[in-house]
Write a protein that holds these residues in place. Structure first.
Motif, PDB file in Angstrom:
ATOM      1  N   UNK A 189       0.835  -1.200   0.000  1.00 19.14           N
ATOM      2  CA  UNK A 189       0.000   0.000   0.000  1.00 19.14           C
ATOM      3  C   UNK A 189       0.871   1.252   0.000  1.00 19.14           C
ATOM      4  N   UNK A 190       0.256   2.354  -0.317  1.00 12.66           N
ATOM      5  CA  UNK A 190       0.954   3.631  -0.398  1.00 12.66           C
ATOM      6  C   UNK A 190       1.571   3.974   0.952  1.00 12.66           C
ATOM      7  N   UNK A 191       2.884   4.191   0.974  1.00 17.04           N
ATOM      8  CA  UNK A 191       3.566   4.562   2.201  1.00 17.04           C
ATOM      9  C   UNK A 191       4.037   3.396   3.031  1.00 17.04           C
ATOM     10  N   UNK A 192       3.661   2.160   2.657  1.00 16.93           N
ATOM     11  CA  UNK A 192       4.097   0.993   3.435  1.00 16.93           C
ATOM     12  C   UNK A 192       5.615   0.834   3.346  1.00 16.93           C
ATOM     13  N   UNK A 193       6.131   0.990   2.152  1.00 17.03           N
ATOM     14  CA  UNK A 193       7.588   0.964   1.946  1.00 17.03           C
ATOM     15  C   UNK A 193       8.062   2.272   1.333  1.00 17.03           C
ATOM     16  N   UNK A 194       7.384   2.677   0.268  1.00 17.65           N
ATOM     17  CA  UNK A 194       7.748   3.887  -0.462  1.00 17.65           C
ATOM     18  C   UNK A 194       6.478   4.649  -0.800  1.00 17.65           C
ATOM     19  N   UNK A 195       6.622   5.793  -1.419  1.00 22.68           N
ATOM     20  CA  UNK A 195       5.465   6.607  -1.773  1.00 22.68           C
ATOM     21  C   UNK A 195       4.853   6.101  -3.085  1.00 22.68           C
ATOM     22  N   UNK A 196       4.497   4.790  -3.083  1.00 21.43           N
ATOM     23  CA  UNK A 196       3.870   4.157  -4.233  1.00 21.43           C
ATOM     24  C   UNK A 196       3.131   2.921  -3.759  1.00 21.43           C
ATOM     25  N   UNK A 197       2.109   2.516  -4.527  1.00 21.19           N
ATOM     26  CA  UNK A 197       1.348   1.302  -4.233  1.00 21.19           C
ATOM     27  C   UNK A 197       1.419   0.378  -5.440  1.00 21.19           C
ATOM     28  N   UNK A 198       1.411  -0.951  -5.175  1.00 24.55           N
ATOM     29  CA  UNK A 198       1.575  -1.907  -6.268  1.00 24.55           C
ATOM     30  C   UNK A 198       0.984  -3.244  -5.865  1.00 24.55           C
ATOM     31  N   UNK A 199       0.158  -3.823  -6.728  1.00 24.99           N
ATOM     32  CA  UNK A 199      -0.375  -5.166  -6.533  1.00 24.99           C
ATOM     33  C   UNK A 199      -0.166  -5.944  -7.826  1.00 24.99           C
TER      34      UNK A 199
END
Length: 596
Positions: free
Chosen positions: A411-421
């Motif tokens: 999710x957004x902010x979980x690792x970086x300022x991006x979300x990806x599935x």
């Protein structure tokens, strides 16, 4: 002026470079003949080539032949450098396959002829070394017909075979030529009036269509039979085609560095005309050696392409002609301070040979075809770059394939300022699909959805270079189903760094199967050793699938793991009393037995 781009190919030590030297001498390009043994040949320009007496890099030289300029391409004969041969075969109008009259048809000879016939490259066979003790003629012709091509046409006959005074006399088997046309009308004309048919014209047409392979006997060292061969080049092989006014298209088949360190590309043009200041995928042309333009049909050395890579332009999905390398080794600098310089040097070598397959993570590893190639890399790094290195033990390159389907996301902010599935599943090669609505595309960073897709795919391919077990992952489909960002905070680096985390997680959930390379082999040997050989193959890890026994020889076909191929090669001479010939080609990958 017409051009003939001519390749000379052979099994190692058949006399290929000596024949190149003889042709250049006959064409007036050099004043004296060089010697492979003395290290004075024109095309073996590397110090290592001269020391070892083998060709390592493809070399190009030109000579005039009547009203044709022949661009002569001398290729390596050792199987460790088959990638160099592959690139040369793609730019040829014709080829000379050199066969030793003493050693005869060897494993690499078969591989080369099979490839030339598949590509329909017009080919002349030159039987070399007729002056050497042990040279054969009639028996060798039977071997050529049985093992290389049933459609050979001998155009010379050797005399005083196996002596320093050996010569070759012209021959024109008219009946054989008519027979190979398969034309009943020509056969009728031949029976009615044998002298009425234009045999040389018929033979030239068949050769240019790659329907027959003329055979000349001779000696590159003494020059016997070479004049007849040269006449055959002029009359039997086609000159280069292509429309100089058409769209620009060609192939970069060799890249080297000039003394200043700038890249120089060897280019064969198939269509259109290349000009100084033209833009190509690798940069802008700043110079074409010896000319201002490079039209269709010609080969030239092109400067200015700073990012040039070996391959076609426009890009094309050329099928690989030979097997990929199946060996790998880790390169270690003797001085740890040379690690960065080592990577830079190997990167330059990978430009010249993309199949080196440079990989860098905790260690620097390269792909190989064999131990001789490893020795050449070691010497090149020491002598050209001043970097002494050692190698870890050579390993067989495995691959990983997804065992099932697996998904992961961030999710957004979980690792970086991006979300990806995304989801991974079995596929063919590496398949990538971006399936998100346009509002999920960070246009403020990538400008278009296509640029976004290309950036994600690049990160996917980089990540797949090392799977959960440490091997490259292939035959996989990666399906991105959701992305997210925050404008203007999200950057391209956020997605580039996030993709490995999510993709690796999905791979672990799907699981991967480690697979080893398998080679298909053919073994010829004396029939008296068939029983002992069959009994030994199983112990050596080979799996025979068929065997045929004749009055004197047998043929065994089967499969063997690449990791056991070297042991099999070493055992064959003892098993077959030195008479066995082993030919192997890459076949497929299969799951390894036991724990990977």
């Amino acid at each position: 002026m017409s051009f003939l781009n001519l390749g000379i190919v052979a099994h190692v030590d058949a006399g290929k470079t000596s024949l190149t030297e003889r042709l250049l001498y006959a064409g007036g390009v050099i004043d004296s003949l060089g010697s492979v043994d003395a290290g004075s040949t024109r095309t073996d320009s590397l110090e290592l080539e001269r020391r070892r007496g083998i060709t390592i890099k493809t070399a190009v030289a030109s000579f005039p032949l009547r009203d044709v300029t022949v661009n002569l391409i001398d290729t390596p004969g050792h199987p460790d450098f088959i990638a160099e041969v592959e690139r040369a075969l793609r730019v040829l109008d014709g080829a000379i396959l050199v066969v030793s009259a003493v050693e005869g048809v060897q494993a690499q000879t078969r591989v080369l002829m099979r490839t030339l016939r598949r590509l329909r490259v017009p080919t002349i066979v030159f039987v070399n070394k007729i002056d050497r003790a042990g040279a054969r003629a009639d028996g060798l012709l039977r071997d050529l017909a049985a093992k290389l091509s049933p459609r050979i046409v001998p155009l010379s006959t050797p005399r005083d075979l196996g002596t320093p005074s050996a010569t070759a006399l012209p021959a024109l088997p008219s009946g054989r030529i008519v027979e190979l046309t398969g034309d009943d009308q020509l056969l009728t004309s031949f029976v009615r009036d044998e002298r009425s048919l234009p045999y040389r014209k018929i033979l030239a047409e068949l050769t240019r269509q790659s329907d027959v392979q003329p055979v000349f006997f001779g000696s590159a060292v003494t020059g016997a039979g070479v004049d007849a061969l040269i006449d055959g080049l002029a009359t039997l092989l086609p000159t280069a085609g292509g429309d100089p006014e058409g769209p620009v298209g060609g192939t970069v088949f060799k890249v080297e560095r000039d003394p200043a360190g700038a890249r120089v590309a060897y280019v064969r043009m198939f269509s259109g005309t290349l000009h100084v200041r033209d833009r190509l995928p690798g940069g802008t042309v700043t110079a074409i050696e010896g000319r201002d333009t490079l039209p269709a049909g010609e080969i030239g050395r092109v400067h200015g392409l700073r990012d040039v890579r070996i391959g076609s332009f426009p890009p094309s999905a050329d099928a690989q002609l030979f097997a990929p390398p199946t060996l790998s080794t880790v390169v270690v600098p003797k001085d740890p301070a040379d690690r960065h310089a080592l990577h830079t040097a190997l990167t330059e070598l990978a430009e010249q040979d993309p199949l080196i397959g440079l990989r860098r993570d905790d260690e620097i590893a390269v792909s190989l075809y064999g131990e001789v190639q490893k020795e050449v890399i070691e010497t090149t790094l020491a002598e050209q770059y001043g970097i002494p290195v050692t190698f870890r033990e050579t390993r067989t390159i495995h691959i990983e394939r997804p065992a099932g389907t697996g998904g992961a996301g961030a999710t957004l902010g979980e690792y970086f300022m991006a979300a990806l599935t995304l989801e991974v599943s079995p596929g063919a090669g590496v398949e990538f699909e971006l399936d998100v609505p346009i509002e999920q595309v960070p246009i403020h960073v990538f400008r278009t959805a296509e640029f976004f897709r290309e950036a994600l795919e690049s990160a996917v391919r980089t990540t797949l270079a090392r799977g959960p077990h440490g091997w490259p992952v292939t035959d996989i489909r990666v399906h991105v189903t959701r992305t997210g960002f925050r404008s203007p905070a999200t950057t391209a680096a956020d997605f580039r760094k996030l993709m490995p985390i999510v993709l690796t997680s999905a791979l672990r959930r799907a699981g991967t199967t480690v697979c080893e390379p398998i080679h298909r082999f053919r073994l010829d040997g004396p029939v008296t050793t068939l029983g002992a050989t069959l009994a030994a193959l199983g112990r050596l890890g080979a799996a025979p699938e068929s065997s045929e026994a004749g009055p004197a020889e047998y043929v065994i076909r089967g499969r063997v793991p690449a990791a056991r191929l070297r042991a099999l090669e070493q055992a064959i001479p003892a098993l077959t009393h030195g008479e066995g010939v082993l030919e192997s080609t890459f076949d497929s990958y299969r799951p390894v037995a036991g724990r990977p």
